[in-house]
Scaffold this motif. Sequence first.
Motif, PDB file in Angstrom:
ATOM      1  N   ALA A 162     -43.652 -53.024  23.824  1.00 25.07           N
ATOM      2  CA  ALA A 162     -42.743 -52.154  23.979  1.00 25.07           C
ATOM      3  C   ALA A 162     -41.708 -51.817  22.749  1.00 25.07           C
TER       4      ALA A 162
ATOM      5  N   ALA B 176     -41.358 -46.100  25.230  1.00 26.05           N
ATOM      6  CA  ALA B 176     -42.306 -47.164  24.852  1.00 26.05           C
ATOM      7  C   ALA B 176     -42.898 -47.566  26.118  1.00 26.05           C
ATOM      8  N   GLY B 177     -42.616 -47.466  27.421  1.00 28.51           N
ATOM      9  CA  GLY B 177     -42.972 -48.104  28.557  1.00 28.51           C
ATOM     10  C   GLY B 177     -41.852 -49.198  29.235  1.00 28.51           C
ATOM     11  N   ALA B 178     -41.057 -49.649  28.427  1.00 30.22           N
ATOM     12  CA  ALA B 178     -40.082 -50.407  29.216  1.00 30.22           C
ATOM     13  C   ALA B 178     -39.354 -49.836  30.454  1.00 30.22           C
TER      14      ALA B 178
END
Length: 329
Positions: free
Chosen positions: A124, A188-190
Amino acid sequence: MTLHDDYGVIRTGAALNEVAARGLIGLSGRDRGTYLHGLLTNDISTLKAGTGCYAAWLTAQGRMTTDMHVLESGDMLLLDLPVSTTAAVLARLDQFLFSEDVQLADLSAELRRVEVHGPEAAAAIATACRNPEALVELASWAQCRNARVPFGDGAVVVARIDRLGVPGYVLYVAAEDEAALRSALEAAGAKAVSPGAVEAARIEAGWPVFGVDMDEHIIPLEAGIESRAISMTKGCYVGQEVIVRVLHRGHGRVAKKLVGLRVEGDGPVAAGETLDSGDAEMGYVTSSAVSPEQGCVALGYLHRDHSGPGTTVRTASGRHAVVTPFPKR
């Protein structure tokens, strides 16, 4: 998300949330390393750009005044320490300065810390910083390794600091860029997780927080942080005589030890609640949380003779607790 969901993000994904409130102090000048080396418990003088260490600052009696992560960037030493001790540490550092070429600055207002924890944290971060080449080995970095990488029109310093039993990173960024960095990490997915999930993971990992599990009455050997906080080969530092005396003359025996506990029943245990063996008080709880995997977990101090794994004690409220080994730290 639920506590179970948040805990799952820490264990399998990339979690956003800080372990504890922190302050930042910068030391510049050519003497910064040797100056700090004589004060802290770890080896500072040999740090090179991009490296760092965990350390404590003791009193002459060997008691802790604070702990900190020390990061050498190449042109500055950054001290990442509890916010509650930042002002006092800055004043004390200034008090010990004489003719050394060292400049001190409280950077807490101009820099922000963003913490990312979990197996997917490195991916991430690399995606958010749009610099996968520079961060390709991030997942294998040693503790306190750090690097400055571009972010937007500025830069972010990434440092490896594990505290939850999973890979962990702290990103230091200019205050005006914090919101953009958090947005990029989330894209980014965090995922932001609850303080309760972070606390459960921290306690399971056996990571003590200064001001909660350690204070000015504790020596590092009681808290069990000596393996990562104390250099056994460096020269003199404040409080060294006490540490050496306990280690060599006392064979490392201390009056009490910080232990992990699994507690029966629902809900956390109150900080400060005493622990006994049925007929005598043996210690006290410092922090507690509910883990989706292990139920009620806690950290606390027990008399050395009652601190072995498997020992059963009882809280003041009548709950049984079993001493549980910490994971390898």
